[in-house]
Design a protein around this motif. Structure first.
Motif, PDB file in Angstrom:
ATOM      1  N   ILE A 150      11.334   4.960   0.160  1.00 58.36           N
ATOM      2  CA  ILE A 150      10.050   4.584  -0.425  1.00 58.36           C
ATOM      3  C   ILE A 150      10.235   3.463  -1.441  1.00 58.36           C
ATOM      4  N   VAL A 151       9.470   2.383  -1.265  1.00 54.25           N
ATOM      5  CA  VAL A 151       9.556   1.209  -2.135  1.00 54.25           C
ATOM      6  C   VAL A 151       8.242   1.074  -2.895  1.00 54.25           C
ATOM      7  N   ASN A 152       8.294   1.201  -4.222  1.00 57.49           N
ATOM      8  CA  ASN A 152       7.086   1.036  -5.028  1.00 57.49           C
ATOM      9  C   ASN A 152       7.022  -0.380  -5.586  1.00 57.49           C
ATOM     10  N   ARG A 153       5.895  -1.040  -5.353  1.00 59.06           N
ATOM     11  CA  ARG A 153       5.670  -2.399  -5.847  1.00 59.06           C
ATOM     12  C   ARG A 153       4.379  -2.392  -6.666  1.00 59.06           C
ATOM     13  N   PRO A 154       4.177  -3.408  -7.529  1.00 60.33           N
ATOM     14  CA  PRO A 154       2.931  -3.443  -8.306  1.00 60.33           C
ATOM     15  C   PRO A 154       1.689  -3.356  -7.410  1.00 60.33           C
ATOM     16  N   GLY A 155       1.763  -3.950  -6.214  1.00 66.10           N
ATOM     17  CA  GLY A 155       0.578  -3.973  -5.352  1.00 66.10           C
ATOM     18  C   GLY A 155       0.439  -2.796  -4.406  1.00 66.10           C
ATOM     19  N   GLY A 156       1.389  -1.844  -4.484  1.00 68.49           N
ATOM     20  CA  GLY A 156       1.280  -0.701  -3.575  1.00 68.49           C
ATOM     21  C   GLY A 156       2.634  -0.131  -3.199  1.00 68.49           C
ATOM     22  N   GLN A 157       2.681   0.512  -2.038  1.00 70.35           N
ATOM     23  CA  GLN A 157       3.885   1.253  -1.659  1.00 70.35           C
ATOM     24  C   GLN A 157       4.243   0.989  -0.199  1.00 70.35           C
ATOM     25  N   LEU A 158       5.541   0.715   0.016  1.00 67.43           N
ATOM     26  CA  LEU A 158       6.049   0.574   1.385  1.00 67.43           C
ATOM     27  C   LEU A 158       6.877   1.804   1.715  1.00 67.43           C
ATOM     28  N   VAL A 159       6.671   2.372   2.882  1.00 68.51           N
ATOM     29  CA  VAL A 159       7.537   3.445   3.348  1.00 68.51           C
ATOM     30  C   VAL A 159       8.377   2.859   4.489  1.00 68.51           C
ATOM     31  N   VAL A 160       9.679   2.734   4.215  1.00 65.13           N
ATOM     32  CA  VAL A 160      10.582   2.133   5.192  1.00 65.13           C
ATOM     33  C   VAL A 160      11.191   3.247   6.038  1.00 65.13           C
ATOM     34  N   VAL A 161      10.981   3.180   7.341  1.00 63.22           N
ATOM     35  CA  VAL A 161      11.545   4.201   8.231  1.00 63.22           C
ATOM     36  C   VAL A 161      12.795   3.608   8.879  1.00 63.22           C
ATOM     37  N   ASP A 162      13.962   4.121   8.480  1.00 61.67           N
ATOM     38  CA  ASP A 162      15.212   3.618   9.040  1.00 61.67           C
ATOM     39  C   ASP A 162      15.508   4.405  10.309  1.00 61.67           C
TER      40      ASP A 162
END
Length: 297
Positions: free
Chosen positions: A48-60
C-alpha cells in the motif's frame, strides 16, 4: 478539497524484470521478497502506497511464464485473475535487455483486459547507458498504441518513482482510501514470515531447487516474561537430495538460512526471535493437487 483517488495497480512482465523490487521501493518497506531466481513471487501480495492525493494498492504477482507444472499453471491463473480486477496494468521491461518475443507476447495479451488502463515502464535504468534507455523507450513505446504513459525508472536508486506514483494515481478512480494510513500490506504475519524464510532459503541455491522450495509456518508465539518470539516453520522440498542441500554439511547451510531469516523477521515482530526450522520432503508437490492445496496454492 480536491478529490482523492485510490485503486489497484499491478506490474507485469517476464520473470525477473524487477517487479517485486519496484513494489518494495514504492511502498517504502519490504513487502515482497526478492531474489535473482525467476518465479520468486508466488502469491498476489498487496503493498500500500499513501500519497497526498490518495492511495495506490500495488498487487505484486508472479511473472507470466510458460507453465511446466501444476504450480506454474496455478500461478498463471492467479495472474489472470489479478489482471482482470486491477485499475491499471504497468508493463515492465528492463533497460538492459532488448525487447524480445516474450515481452511482445505479454504486451499483446493486455488487450484481454480492456477495463484496465495501461502504462509502460522501462526498469533498471541505473544499470543501463543513456543510449540503451533511449533505445528501450522507443521499442517499448511501439509495443502498443494505448499506453497512458511510458516511464523510465530505477527502483534501486528511486529515480522517477515519484513520477510513477503521481502518474498512476492520476489514472485511478476517484474514491476514498481502501486501507488505513499506517498499513503497508494486507499480508498476514505468518505469510510474511514464511516468505522471509523462503527468501533466505533461495539465497545461493541453483538450478531446479528454487522451484521445489515451499515454506509453511506452524506457529508464532510470544514467550511469557521475555522479549523472545518463538517461530516454528517447515521448509518443504520435493526430494531427499534437495533436503540434504538445504541442510548442508553438518547443518551449516540451514544455520545460515536461519540467521538470514531471523534478521528479516525480527523487525517485523519487534524483538528477538527463536526460529526452529524443520526440513521435510513432500514428493513432487508442484504437480500434486492435494499437496498444493496443503501448501496454500
Amino acid at each position: 478539497m480536491t478529490d482523492t483517488r485510490s485503486g489497484f495497480v499491478t506490474f507485469v512482465g517476464r520473470p525477473n524484470v524487477g517487479k517485486s523490487t519496484l513494489t518494495n521501493a514504492l511502498v517504502g518497506e519490504k513487502v515482497a521478497i526478492t531474489s535473482d531466481k525467476p518465479q520468486t513471487t508466488r502469491r498476489a501480495i498487496r503493498g500500500i502506497v499513501n500519497r497526498p492525493g490518495g492511495q495506490l494498492v500495488v498487487v505484486d504477482t508472479p511473472g507470466i511464464h510458460r507453465p511446466r507444472t501444476l504450480l506454474g499453471q496455478r500461478l498463471n491463473d492467479l495472474v489472470e485473475q489479478v489482471l482482470g480486477d486491477v485499475d491499471v496494468i504497468a508493463f515492465c521491461a528492463p533497460a538492459t535487455e532488448k525487447v524480445g518475443p516474450g515481452d511482445r507476447r505479454i504486451a499483446e495479451s493486455l488487450s484481454g483486459y480492456p477495463r484496465a488502463k495501461k502504462v509502460a515502464l522501462v526498469t533498471k535504468t541505473d544499470a543501463a547507458t543513456r543510449d540503451q534507455i533511449t533505445e528501450r523507450l522507443i521499442e517499448v513505446d511501439a509495443l502498443r498504441e494505448d499506453w497512458a504513459a511510458v516511464i523510465p525508472l530505477s527502483a534501486v536508486t528511486n529515480d522517477q518513482l515519484d513520477v510513477l506514483s503521481d502518474e498512476l494515481l492520476a489514472l485511478m478512480p476517484i474514491g476514498p482510501a481502501l486501507y488505513e494510513d499506517d498499513v503497508v500490506t494486507d499480508e498476514a504475519l505468518d505469510d510474511r514470515i514464511a516468505e522471509i524464510i523462503r527468501e533466505a532459503a533461495l539465497h545461493g541455491v541453483r538450478d531446479e531447487l528454487p522451484h521445489s522450495i515451499a515454506v509453511t509456518v506452524d506457529d508464532v508465539a510470544k514467550r511469557e516474561d521475555s522479549d523472545l518470539t518463538d517461530v516454528w516453520a517447515n521448509i518443504v522440498v520435493e526430494r531427499d537430495s534437495q533436503k540434504a542441500i538445504i541442510i548442508g554439511k553438518k547443518g551449516s547451510r540451514l544455520a545460515d538460512v536461519g540467521a538470514r531469516a531471523r534478521a528479516g523477521i525480527e523487525p517485523l515482530v519487534g524483538g528477538r526471535v527463536y526460529l526452529s526450522i524443520h526440513v521435510r520432503v513432500a514428493k513432487e508437490w508442484q504437480r500434486d493437487p492435494k499437496q498444493l492445496g496443503r501448501l496454500g496454492f
